[in-house]
Design a protein around this motif. Structure first.
Motif, PDB file in Angstrom:
ATOM      1  N   GLY A 182       0.978  -5.918  -0.217  1.00 29.44           N
ATOM      2  CA  GLY A 182       2.169  -5.822   0.621  1.00 29.44           C
ATOM      3  C   GLY A 182       3.202  -4.865   0.071  1.00 29.44           C
ATOM      4  O   GLY A 182       3.860  -4.138   0.831  1.00 29.44           O
ATOM      5  N   TRP A 183       3.363  -4.833  -1.240  1.00 28.80           N
ATOM      6  CA  TRP A 183       4.299  -3.883  -1.848  1.00 28.80           C
ATOM      7  C   TRP A 183       3.942  -2.452  -1.464  1.00 28.80           C
ATOM      8  O   TRP A 183       4.804  -1.671  -1.052  1.00 28.80           O
ATOM      9  N   GLN A 184       2.668  -2.131  -1.610  1.00 28.31           N
ATOM     10  CA  GLN A 184       2.248  -0.746  -1.369  1.00 28.31           C
ATOM     11  C   GLN A 184       2.294  -0.394   0.114  1.00 28.31           C
ATOM     12  O   GLN A 184       2.662   0.726   0.483  1.00 28.31           O
ATOM     13  N   LEU A 185       1.910  -1.323   0.971  1.00 32.30           N
ATOM     14  CA  LEU A 185       1.981  -1.059   2.409  1.00 32.30           C
ATOM     15  C   LEU A 185       3.421  -0.823   2.851  1.00 32.30           C
ATOM     16  O   LEU A 185       3.708   0.094   3.634  1.00 32.30           O
ATOM     17  N   THR A 186       4.322  -1.641   2.353  1.00 37.40           N
ATOM     18  CA  THR A 186       5.736  -1.478   2.704  1.00 37.40           C
ATOM     19  C   THR A 186       6.268  -0.143   2.205  1.00 37.40           C
ATOM     20  O   THR A 186       6.957   0.586   2.939  1.00 37.40           O
ATOM     21  N   ALA A 187       5.951   0.197   0.959  1.00 37.86           N
ATOM     22  CA  ALA A 187       6.410   1.467   0.403  1.00 37.86           C
ATOM     23  C   ALA A 187       5.841   2.643   1.184  1.00 37.86           C
ATOM     24  O   ALA A 187       6.563   3.596   1.525  1.00 37.86           O
ATOM     25  N   GLY A 188       4.554   2.593   1.485  1.00 37.70           N
ATOM     26  CA  GLY A 188       3.935   3.672   2.249  1.00 37.70           C
ATOM     27  C   GLY A 188       4.526   3.807   3.635  1.00 37.70           C
ATOM     28  O   GLY A 188       4.743   4.916   4.138  1.00 37.70           O
ATOM     29  N   GLY A 189       4.796   2.680   4.289  1.00 39.74           N
ATOM     30  CA  GLY A 189       5.403   2.719   5.614  1.00 39.74           C
ATOM     31  C   GLY A 189       6.811   3.268   5.588  1.00 39.74           C
ATOM     32  O   GLY A 189       7.216   4.027   6.487  1.00 39.74           O
ATOM     33  N   LEU A 190       7.577   2.901   4.573  1.00 41.57           N
ATOM     34  CA  LEU A 190       8.949   3.410   4.464  1.00 41.57           C
ATOM     35  C   LEU A 190       8.964   4.915   4.205  1.00 41.57           C
ATOM     36  O   LEU A 190       9.853   5.625   4.693  1.00 41.57           O
ATOM     37  N   VAL A 191       7.980   5.406   3.462  1.00 39.94           N
ATOM     38  CA  VAL A 191       7.899   6.841   3.207  1.00 39.94           C
ATOM     39  C   VAL A 191       7.571   7.609   4.482  1.00 39.94           C
ATOM     40  O   VAL A 191       8.126   8.684   4.745  1.00 39.94           O
ATOM     41  N   SER A 192       6.674   7.075   5.297  1.00 38.31           N
ATOM     42  CA  SER A 192       6.260   7.791   6.516  1.00 38.31           C
ATOM     43  C   SER A 192       7.232   7.604   7.678  1.00 38.31           C
ATOM     44  O   SER A 192       7.226   8.403   8.627  1.00 38.31           O
ATOM     45  N   LEU A 193       8.087   6.573   7.630  1.00 39.19           N
ATOM     46  CA  LEU A 193       8.989   6.277   8.744  1.00 39.19           C
ATOM     47  C   LEU A 193       9.910   7.450   9.103  1.00 39.19           C
ATOM     48  O   LEU A 193      10.035   7.792  10.292  1.00 39.19           O
TER      49      LEU A 193
END
Length: 308
Positions: A182-193
């Motif tokens: 979940g940490w990595q998915l959230t970080a990746g999503g925030l970067v691409s947002l």
């Protein structure tokens, strides 16, 4: 590792690239057209937030920047560069560059950062894997866009570095696999947002089919597949995991043949067989009762893959 169970963990881990190979079909058939960045963000950010809501575990200390870096490399930057390459390179060349180059990069990074030994079988697997991918996706002479090639190479570097650093750092004590995912998915999503909002914007209409596609991306395409993937990185040598990613173009090709009326030639079938051979060749060797690899009796040359 007992010989009878040698391929159990690799087989489970291979489910992640298999799921990722199905995402092309889901994207083209069930999602809004021409919105790859939206697909990337919806795939990662909601999935990460849902996992964090249930796990209620957030990164602290050094893991604040580690989680951000891993999420960027494994998910956010990788997917962004992948889609840039896919738009600028024709005929699956982007996937060919990424899947062919990435195991080679991981092999070198694992040797430098993890102390893994490079064997002749690793080199042979790299050559076979690259050749198999070329047979699978290359369809004649094409004009290459150098910016697209650079994006594909950068995507390979992101994925290779992500695998190696995930193996190097592991997970913090007391943190389960799902919160870590979940940490990595959230970080990746925030970067691409920000890229999604600035370059594509949000869709004005969303159909029931689109919702089904997004649910697939969030569940199988993100939470389940990445949890399986990170588990595999923990249990297998980094080089072995990197070769399992070669299963993604195989699944994408087979699903395209079954559901999109795409062709499947003899050369492509040969490519599939060659890729499978490369993946099997790259997996850890059986260990004899003395703890030495059956192909290498010299303890000084043992890599991480030979440890009990």
């Amino acid at each position: 590792m007992k010989s009878g169970r040698r391929f159990l963990t690799p087989g489970v881990t291979a489910l992640a690239p298999a799921i990722w190979g199905s995402i092309y079909l889901v994207t083209t058939e069930w999602l809004p057209p021409d919105r790859p960045l939206l697909a990337t963000t919806v795939r990662a950010l909601p999935a990460g937030l849902i996992v964090l809501a249930f796990a209620r575990t957030l990164p602290t200390g050094i893991w604040l920047w580690r989680a951000l870096l891993l999420g960027t490399l494994n998910i956010g930057a990788f997917n962004f560069l992948l889609f840039v390459a896919a738009y600028r390179l024709p005929g699956g060349i982007a996937g060919m560059v990424i899947t062919a180059v990435q195991p080679m990069l991981v092999l070198v990074l694992a040797a430098l950062l993890l102390g893994d030994g490079i064997r002749y079988t690793h080199v042979a697997a790299c050559v076979l894997g690259a050749g198999g991918v070329v047979l699978l996706v290359f369809k004649g002479t094409v004009d290459l866009d150098y910016f697209g090639v650079a994006a594909a190479l950068a995507a390979s570097a992101c994925m290779g570095a992500g695998i190696t650093l995930t193996k190097l750092w592991g997970r913090p004590n007391g943190v389960g696999l799902l919160p870590f995912t979940g940490w990595q998915l959230t970080a990746g999503g925030l970067v691409s947002l920000p890229f999604t909002l600035s370059l594509e914007g949000l869709p004005t209409t969303v159909s029931g089919t689109h919702i089904i596609g997004f649910c697939y991306l969030i569940s199988l395409g993100a939470v389940i597949s990445y949890a399986i993937w990170f588990r595999g990185i923990e249990k297998l040598p980094a080089s072995a995991v990197s070769f399992l990613a070669l299963g993604s173009p195989i699944v994408a090709t087979l699903l395209g043949y079954l559901f999109l009326n795409q062709t499947l030639s003899i050369l492509q079938l040969i490519g599939i067989v060659v890729i499978i051979g490369a993946v099997l060749l790259a997996q850890p060797r059986p260990v004899d009762p003395r703890g030495l690899d059956s192909h290498d009796r010299n303890p000084s040359r043992r890599g991480i893959e030979d440890r009990p």
